[in-house]
Design an enzyme around this catalytic site. Sequence first.
Site, PDB file in Angstrom:
ATOM      1  CB  CYS A 322      -0.916   0.001   1.217  1.00 42.14           C
ATOM      2  SG  CYS A 322      -1.756  -1.568   1.548  1.00 42.14           S
ATOM      3  CE  LYS A 328       4.965   3.847   7.286  1.00 39.61           C
ATOM      4  NZ  LYS A 328       3.935   4.872   6.996  1.00 39.61           N
ATOM      5  CD  GLU A 347      -1.911   4.005  -3.964  1.00 45.54           C
ATOM      6  OE1 GLU A 347      -3.112   4.303  -4.049  1.00 45.54           O
ATOM      7  OE2 GLU A 347      -1.356   3.681  -2.891  1.00 45.54           O
ATOM      8  CG  ASP A 392       1.626   2.410   5.910  1.00 40.25           C
ATOM      9  OD1 ASP A 392       0.960   2.378   6.958  1.00 40.25           O
ATOM     10  OD2 ASP A 392       2.155   3.451   5.464  1.00 40.25           O
ATOM     11  CB  CYS A 445      -0.725   5.958  11.058  1.00 38.70           C
ATOM     12  SG  CYS A 445      -0.222   7.472  11.912  1.00 38.70           S
TER      13      CYS A 445
END
Length: 520
Positions: A322, A328, A347, A392, A445
């Site tokens: 991702c 990153k 992506e 992620d 996150c």
Amino acid sequence: MTSEQGGRSSRSNPGAGNQGAGGTRRRDDSGRERNRSTGRNRTTAAPSQRSRAADPARLVAFEVLRAVSSDDAYANLVLPSRIRHHKLDRRDAGFATELAYGALRAQGTYDAILARCVDRPLSELDPAILDALRIGVHQLVAMRVPAHAALDQTVGLARAVIGAGPSALINAVLRKVAAKELPEWLTELTAGLTDEVKVASIEHSHPEWIVRSLRQALVAHGREVSEITALLEADNSAPVVNLVALPGLGSLDEAFEAGFTPGELAVDSALSSGGDLGRLASVREGTVRVQDVGSQLVARALAGVDISSELKDGEERWLDLCAGPGGKAALLGALAAEKGAWILANEPTPHRAKLVEQALAAVPEHTWSVRTGDGRDVGVDHPESFDRVLVDAPCTGLGALRRRPESRWRRKLSDVTELGPLQRELLTSALAAVKPGGVVAYVTCSPHIAETITVVEDVMRKRADLELLDAGAALDAVSLTGNLGAGNTSSELATNKMTAQLWPHIHQTDAMFLALIRKL
């Protein structure tokens, strides 16, 4: 911020920021509202003394709030362009930044105060008026701006961009706000409340569901629930800007010459309170990037963990499942190039895939490739093909509320439930794509239990060929301190013990969660 900001008034385009200022009252040919009422509260300043133009710094803050509330824009994307448009100097840019971000962060508290000072429900106010009021309240209760200057300049802003009628209302309301200091307002707002979550929600300007979720997350990750106050305060603090020099490609010498200081947690990192990062050639070239140190650490942890891939044949193949917008991916790409590895950055959205390509442009082009497609298909299209995989995962972002002040008011508890299936499907795809002996890093996150530990447990429960590695130890191994204390050693649950959670109030990072899963 110094009180010097209070007295200045500069000419600006009076039509700027007028979007969303509509209403049912009569307006003149310029779009400003006419004040035909004789019973309105008016400013006590003489006509010759009233500000009739919008101070540029306050105008920028107002335009940011209008874009956020009317267009669902992100403050961090809108603010720089408005600062450039109005040609603010460094001092005014700092004032506008504090005013915009501060008003957005404390919106819940300020709206509770305003509700005591307005004679109608806030939902009935023109949104532009409400945004101007929030800007005024922040100056009055949280900034070193004299009350007379905060009132005069906010009323002048309203008169310039909304109209004379609303400016009279704003003047009257802000005078009521100015009658009390913030501690007095908080005492009044929380009087009689016994629910700690409700009190914390008002005092620290977080929706109740987020306060409750963060309390639960602290306990689940081995912390004390009493830390909630420090965590909420950290969310409301202006974040430090983190830089990372891409390994083998970038240098921080220019940043240090510009006043940045060496980062304390990660190698090749630097810290700054802000400023125009575009003035650094290394940032413009992409060899030095803005990236929270928590993101740096989880990427380095994946790159540094030992693997024993049974299918390893030559160079390692890495996958960022991702990858958008590419932060990153760029760091992993540089680390992969150093190790003689190759990375695929996936992506699903074409325009974000282009951002990933731009982020990777500084990395030797033969060491990476970008795939535009659904990450849930990668495990089927490329089974057991990668040695290291980063997931992620899309999440609520509750760990980055410092950097995205508007997020706390946009997110809903239902978002957690809606994102859950996608997070599980992406992790399942990553586990299908990794080679035996390879490692998958599941990262969010957000510290929310339903986005972190629960996702990992649910996916691992369905397979017998997986094991958790010690994520806390992996973070320690790549940190400068060697002892971050991010591991959950106090938990009785095996899954919790092996995962790691960074915290804003402890590590001064975003609240990044990390689980490392090896396929046997």
